[in-house]
Motif scaffolding. Sequence first.
Motif, PDB file in Angstrom:
ATOM      1  N   SER A 277     124.772  55.996 108.546  1.00  0.00           N
ATOM      2  CA  SER A 277     125.490  56.144 109.826  1.00  0.00           C
ATOM      3  C   SER A 277     125.813  57.594 110.129  1.00  0.00           C
ATOM      4  O   SER A 277     125.852  58.003 111.307  1.00  0.00           O
ATOM      5  CB  SER A 277     126.789  55.327 109.789  1.00  0.00           C
ATOM      6  OG  SER A 277     126.494  53.963 109.628  1.00  0.00           O
ATOM      7  N   SER A 278     126.045  58.392 109.096  1.00  0.00           N
ATOM      8  CA  SER A 278     126.403  59.800 109.310  1.00  0.00           C
ATOM      9  C   SER A 278     125.245  60.631 109.862  1.00  0.00           C
ATOM     10  O   SER A 278     125.451  61.742 110.360  1.00  0.00           O
ATOM     11  CB  SER A 278     126.885  60.416 107.981  1.00  0.00           C
ATOM     12  OG  SER A 278     125.853  60.325 106.997  1.00  0.00           O
ATOM     13  N   GLN A 279     124.028  60.088 109.757  1.00  0.00           N
ATOM     14  CA  GLN A 279     122.850  60.844 110.190  1.00  0.00           C
ATOM     15  C   GLN A 279     122.260  60.352 111.530  1.00  0.00           C
ATOM     16  O   GLN A 279     121.223  60.826 111.954  1.00  0.00           O
ATOM     17  CB  GLN A 279     121.757  60.769 109.106  1.00  0.00           C
ATOM     18  CG  GLN A 279     122.177  61.403 107.791  1.00  0.00           C
ATOM     19  CD  GLN A 279     121.107  61.280 106.730  1.00  0.00           C
ATOM     20  OE1 GLN A 279     119.931  61.081 107.028  1.00  0.00           O
ATOM     21  NE2 GLN A 279     121.507  61.396 105.444  1.00  0.00           N
ATOM     22  N   LYS A 280     122.971  59.416 112.142  1.00  0.00           N
ATOM     23  CA  LYS A 280     122.461  58.881 113.419  1.00  0.00           C
ATOM     24  C   LYS A 280     123.619  58.674 114.389  1.00  0.00           C
ATOM     25  O   LYS A 280     124.774  58.533 113.968  1.00  0.00           O
ATOM     26  CB  LYS A 280     121.724  57.565 113.194  1.00  0.00           C
ATOM     27  CG  LYS A 280     122.615  56.439 112.649  1.00  0.00           C
ATOM     28  CD  LYS A 280     121.812  55.192 112.331  1.00  0.00           C
ATOM     29  CE  LYS A 280     122.751  54.104 111.750  1.00  0.00           C
ATOM     30  NZ  LYS A 280     122.008  52.892 111.367  1.00  0.00           N
ATOM     31  N   LYS A 281     123.287  58.669 115.661  1.00  0.00           N
ATOM     32  CA  LYS A 281     124.305  58.381 116.677  1.00  0.00           C
ATOM     33  C   LYS A 281     123.641  57.685 117.874  1.00  0.00           C
ATOM     34  O   LYS A 281     122.441  57.847 118.124  1.00  0.00           O
ATOM     35  CB  LYS A 281     125.005  59.662 117.127  1.00  0.00           C
ATOM     36  CG  LYS A 281     124.123  60.719 117.752  1.00  0.00           C
ATOM     37  CD  LYS A 281     124.958  61.941 118.121  1.00  0.00           C
ATOM     38  CE  LYS A 281     124.091  63.034 118.752  1.00  0.00           C
ATOM     39  NZ  LYS A 281     124.881  64.224 119.112  1.00  0.00           N
ATOM     40  N   ARG A 282     124.446  56.934 118.581  1.00  0.00           N
ATOM     41  CA  ARG A 282     123.909  56.193 119.720  1.00  0.00           C
ATOM     42  C   ARG A 282     123.504  57.149 120.846  1.00  0.00           C
ATOM     43  O   ARG A 282     124.058  58.233 120.993  1.00  0.00           O
ATOM     44  CB  ARG A 282     124.918  55.183 120.228  1.00  0.00           C
ATOM     45  CG  ARG A 282     125.161  54.062 119.229  1.00  0.00           C
ATOM     46  CD  ARG A 282     125.652  52.822 119.915  1.00  0.00           C
ATOM     47  NE  ARG A 282     125.765  51.721 118.958  1.00  0.00           N
ATOM     48  CZ  ARG A 282     124.829  50.814 118.748  1.00  0.00           C
ATOM     49  NH1 ARG A 282     123.694  50.862 119.424  1.00  0.00           N
ATOM     50  NH2 ARG A 282     125.006  49.836 117.871  1.00  0.00           N
ATOM     51  N   VAL A 283     122.541  56.684 121.627  1.00  0.00           N
ATOM     52  CA  VAL A 283     121.979  57.523 122.688  1.00  0.00           C
ATOM     53  C   VAL A 283     122.513  57.064 124.047  1.00  0.00           C
ATOM     54  O   VAL A 283     122.546  55.863 124.342  1.00  0.00           O
ATOM     55  CB  VAL A 283     120.436  57.432 122.693  1.00  0.00           C
ATOM     56  CG1 VAL A 283     119.858  58.401 123.716  1.00  0.00           C
ATOM     57  CG2 VAL A 283     119.878  57.704 121.307  1.00  0.00           C
ATOM     58  N   LYS A 284     122.933  58.027 124.843  1.00  0.00           N
ATOM     59  CA  LYS A 284     123.345  57.694 126.212  1.00  0.00           C
ATOM     60  C   LYS A 284     122.122  57.329 127.048  1.00  0.00           C
ATOM     61  O   LYS A 284     121.017  57.797 126.794  1.00  0.00           O
ATOM     62  CB  LYS A 284     124.069  58.883 126.839  1.00  0.00           C
ATOM     63  CG  LYS A 284     125.409  59.196 126.183  1.00  0.00           C
ATOM     64  CD  LYS A 284     126.099  60.363 126.883  1.00  0.00           C
ATOM     65  CE  LYS A 284     127.449  60.652 126.239  1.00  0.00           C
ATOM     66  NZ  LYS A 284     128.147  61.774 126.915  1.00  0.00           N
ATOM     67  N   LYS A 285     122.352  56.517 128.057  1.00  0.00           N
ATOM     68  CA  LYS A 285     121.251  55.998 128.877  1.00  0.00           C
ATOM     69  C   LYS A 285     120.401  57.124 129.462  1.00  0.00           C
ATOM     70  O   LYS A 285     119.163  57.071 129.430  1.00  0.00           O
ATOM     71  CB  LYS A 285     121.802  55.123 130.005  1.00  0.00           C
ATOM     72  CG  LYS A 285     120.725  54.450 130.839  1.00  0.00           C
ATOM     73  CD  LYS A 285     121.336  53.524 131.868  1.00  0.00           C
ATOM     74  CE  LYS A 285     120.250  52.825 132.676  1.00  0.00           C
ATOM     75  NZ  LYS A 285     120.824  51.881 133.687  1.00  0.00           N
ATOM     76  N   GLU A 286     121.050  58.152 130.023  1.00  0.00           N
ATOM     77  CA  GLU A 286     120.303  59.236 130.677  1.00  0.00           C
ATOM     78  C   GLU A 286     119.542  60.113 129.690  1.00  0.00           C
ATOM     79  O   GLU A 286     118.653  60.882 130.082  1.00  0.00           O
ATOM     80  CB  GLU A 286     121.253  60.101 131.514  1.00  0.00           C
ATOM     81  CG  GLU A 286     122.350  60.811 130.733  1.00  0.00           C
ATOM     82  CD  GLU A 286     123.609  59.961 130.573  1.00  0.00           C
ATOM     83  OE1 GLU A 286     124.654  60.549 130.236  1.00  0.00           O
ATOM     84  OE2 GLU A 286     123.546  58.725 130.790  1.00  0.00           O
ATOM     85  N   ALA A 287     119.866  60.001 128.387  1.00  0.00           N
ATOM     86  CA  ALA A 287     119.176  60.811 127.380  1.00  0.00           C
ATOM     87  C   ALA A 287     118.207  59.990 126.543  1.00  0.00           C
ATOM     88  O   ALA A 287     117.557  60.527 125.636  1.00  0.00           O
ATOM     89  CB  ALA A 287     120.204  61.484 126.471  1.00  0.00           C
ATOM     90  N   CYS A 288     118.085  58.712 126.847  1.00  0.00           N
ATOM     91  CA  CYS A 288     117.246  57.833 126.038  1.00  0.00           C
ATOM     92  C   CYS A 288     115.816  57.824 126.578  1.00  0.00           C
ATOM     93  O   CYS A 288     115.395  56.900 127.286  1.00  0.00           O
ATOM     94  CB  CYS A 288     117.827  56.428 126.017  1.00  0.00           C
ATOM     95  SG  CYS A 288     117.061  55.350 124.800  1.00  0.00           S
TER      96      CYS A 288
END
Length: 334
Positions: A277-288
Amino acid sequence: MFFRETKQIITKYEQPYKIAILDIETTGLIPTTSEMVAFGVAIIEQNKTTIFQAIVEDKDEEEQLLKQLLIILEPCQILFSYNGSRFDIPYLKGRLSYHKLEFNEKIKLIDIKNISFINFWIKNKFTRANIEDELNFSRELTITGKELAKIIKIYIQKNFSKEGVYFEVILGHNLEEVKSCIVMFEYLQMVQGLKWKNFLECKRSEQALVLKFKGQNSELKFERNGIKFIACGQTIEVIIPVEYLELKKFLEPHKDYFYIEEFNQIIHKSLANFIPSSQKKRVKKEACFITQTNFFIRVYCKEYLELWFNDAKEPFVIYDTEPQVVWNSIKVLL
């Protein structure tokens, strides 16, 4: 009454009907308080188009004018006009009724302005002049309806004299109205040929994708949104420009993707489950999104396509997309 006939040899049409294209000139808009002074009719047959024109030369010649028009229209199965459902046909029927003459009710009436292919322009607030520009039709006489009404009035006041310009201006304007409708008819013939069942072949280059269709024997060139449509005899070519671009493809739903900063990469959750989890983060719609530099084709329908977008959010497909898929996304322009 002055009457003339002009024959124009054209490419052979396949339709079995005799078609008339009509435009009339009048002293006003209301048939009960005005009269018809001239008409122009193009009769389209399989191997020729003949244009007939007539104009009154005396105040008592309207009935003769109408009878001549009925004779010309008698063998026709279809009658085209521009805005005829609102003006030409109701007006003509009104004047025929006044002279106790009957209109041929067996003839099928088609208002070019109401056909969907033309109505596309009407809905986008195109004037008739705008449509003519789109179809590369140019007029020699650029007079308005109000100006023509004044010219007709002067022609009558001068006792229907052929001297001066009024006589020729009325007939000249009428002829251009008819020829304008002929060009729109050619456009309709061309569009009818642009069906996938008439597709012949596809040619590709770095500059364009060319789709070739079996034509309806029309002769016409026009351009829409950079796409060229060229009808010549038995074939129609649709030339679609190709652009070399760096575009984005948005990944949906964006909640299923994660951004891995170490690799500067977006991956699906099915893979992200193996990353701490420390190496990933969710992506915002406009950046996906992912990017690709390639040859692309601009399209105009977003259904059933793998779309790529520029910064203006205009849709494209990759150059090697199946021709039928590309065509389905472009034919909405017609």
